[in-house]
Design an enzyme around this catalytic site. Structure first.
Site, PDB file in Angstrom:
ATOM      1  N   ASP A   1       0.816  -1.216   0.000  1.00  0.00           N
ATOM      2  CA  ASP A   1       0.000   0.000   0.000  1.00  0.00           C
ATOM      3  C   ASP A   1       0.851   1.269   0.000  1.00  0.00           C
ATOM      4  OD1 ASP A   1       0.952  -0.361   2.622  1.00  0.00           O
ATOM      5  OD2 ASP A   1      -1.000  -1.004   3.367  1.00  0.00           O
TER       6      ASP A   1
ATOM      7  N   ASN B   1      -7.467  -3.496  14.597  1.00  0.00           N
ATOM      8  CA  ASN B   1      -8.854  -3.792  14.192  1.00  0.00           C
ATOM      9  C   ASN B   1      -8.915  -4.983  13.229  1.00  0.00           C
ATOM     10  OD1 ASN B   1      -7.839  -2.737  11.817  1.00  0.00           O
ATOM     11  ND2 ASN B   1      -9.221  -0.983  11.726  1.00  0.00           N
TER      12      ASN B   1
ATOM     13  N   HIS C   1      -7.191  -5.353  10.419  1.00  0.00           N
ATOM     14  CA  HIS C   1      -6.955  -5.083   9.000  1.00  0.00           C
ATOM     15  C   HIS C   1      -5.652  -5.723   8.522  1.00  0.00           C
ATOM     16  CE1 HIS C   1      -4.688  -0.949   9.631  1.00  0.00           C
ATOM     17  NE2 HIS C   1      -3.852  -1.954   9.720  1.00  0.00           N
TER      18      HIS C   1
ATOM     19  N   GLU D   1      -9.696  -2.313   5.720  1.00  0.00           N
ATOM     20  CA  GLU D   1     -10.323  -2.082   7.008  1.00  0.00           C
ATOM     21  C   GLU D   1     -11.550  -2.994   7.168  1.00  0.00           C
ATOM     22  OE1 GLU D   1      -8.606  -0.410   8.948  1.00  0.00           O
ATOM     23  OE2 GLU D   1      -7.906   1.513   8.162  1.00  0.00           O
TER      24      GLU D   1
HETATM   25  P1  PGA Z   1       2.200  -1.785  12.729  1.00  0.00           P
HETATM   26  O1  PGA Z   1       1.056  -1.813  11.640  1.00  0.00           O
HETATM   27  O2  PGA Z   1       3.213  -2.791  12.309  1.00  0.00           O
HETATM   28  O3  PGA Z   1       2.748  -0.385  12.681  1.00  0.00           O
HETATM   29  O4  PGA Z   1       1.560  -2.143  14.022  1.00  0.00           O
HETATM   30  C1  PGA Z   1       0.576  -3.046  11.209  1.00  0.00           C
HETATM   31  C2  PGA Z   1      -0.674  -2.829  10.396  1.00  0.00           C
HETATM   32  O5  PGA Z   1      -1.408  -1.867  10.671  1.00  0.00           O
HETATM   33  O6  PGA Z   1      -0.920  -3.622   9.483  1.00  0.00           O
END
Ligand code: PGA
Length: 243
Positions: free
Chosen positions: A67, A137, A139, A144
């Site tokens: 992304d 959450n 995702h 999301e």
């Molecule tokens: P993070 O993000 O490694 O910064 O916790 C992971 C994600 O949101 O997929």
């Protein structure tokens, strides 16, 4: 799906870095699906050490990131282009710039850019190993809760919890982009092998929901139960209680 507690994030990161290293050693033209975020930092550090120690030829390796934020130029310090440069591509010379792919966050037409990226994945893929983090959450990528399981690369609206979680990378929460271009859930599922990493107590609830095995768009990562080749590695703090 096997969830394995490798104890510490450092140990788990080394294990996964070694897995990526072996993949590139065994297949020069490996295709890797890469992720960004805090979880991945130790993994890339370990990978860079392995690459530097062994001077592996990665010139034919092709990488595809999950992304990019809409509205951030590739040279913006908080863009995922810059994250990848800082943590991997500038640390180990040899990844061919023409074989490093991320969505373009400043494309004039994000929908057309998303379609271009999906077509590229179809043309050049499937990726051999897709690395994933997980949001609190549930995702994966920026897919999301509520994202359809048949989604391909698309423009997404980030949820408040994701904006909050990612605001630490920006001077001001107001600077966090509200949208991104992300591989969709179907795009991710095209990978031959998927490795998900989750560290810290704040990820335990998401991993507990994943471990429960109930497949629902409310927890996007649960789609991974439908993939035949998924590994999940966690540290002590993110490990669900064993029932
Ligand atoms: P993070 O993000 O490694 O910064 O916790 C992971 C994600 O949101 O997929």
């Amino acid at each position: 799906m096997k969830i394995t507690n490798l104890g510490t994030s450092k140990q788990a990161s080394f294990y996964v870095a070694t897995t990526l290293y072996k993949q590139m050693l065994q297949k020069k033209e490996s295709k890797l699906g890469l992720a960004t975020g805090g979880t991945m930092i130790e993994m890339y550090e370990a990978l860079v050490t392995l690459l530097n120690n062994n001077r592996l030829d990665v010139s034919q390796v092709e990488t595809f990131n999950l992304d990019e934020y809409i509205g951030l130029e590739a040279d913006h310090p908080a863009s995922y282009h810059q994250y990848m440069n800082h943590i991997l591509f500038n640390q180990y010379e040899g990844f061919d710039p023409a074989k490093r792919h991320l969505p373009n966050g400043v494309a004039e037409n994000p929908e057309r850019e998303a379609a271009r990226y999906e077509a590229l994945l179809d043309e050049r893929g499937p990726v051999d190993i897709q690395i994933l983090g997980i949001g609190q959450n549930g995702h994966i990528g920026f897919n999301e809760p509520g994202t359809p399981f048949d989604s391909v690369t698309h423009r997404v609206d980030l949820t408040e919890s994701t904006i909050e979680a990612n605001s630490r990378y920006f001077d001001d929460k107001a600077d966090v982009p509200k949208q991104a271009i992300s591989m969709g859930l179907r795009s991710i599922m095209k990978a031959k092998r998927i490795i998900l990493l989750a560290f810290g107590a704040h990820k335990k609830e998401a991993i507990t929901q994943l471990a429960a095995g109930h497949i629902t768009t409310d927890v996007p990562a649960t789609i991974l139960h439908l993939h035949p080749n998924v590994e999940v590695y966690v540290d002590d703090a993110a490990m669900p209680e064993l029932s």
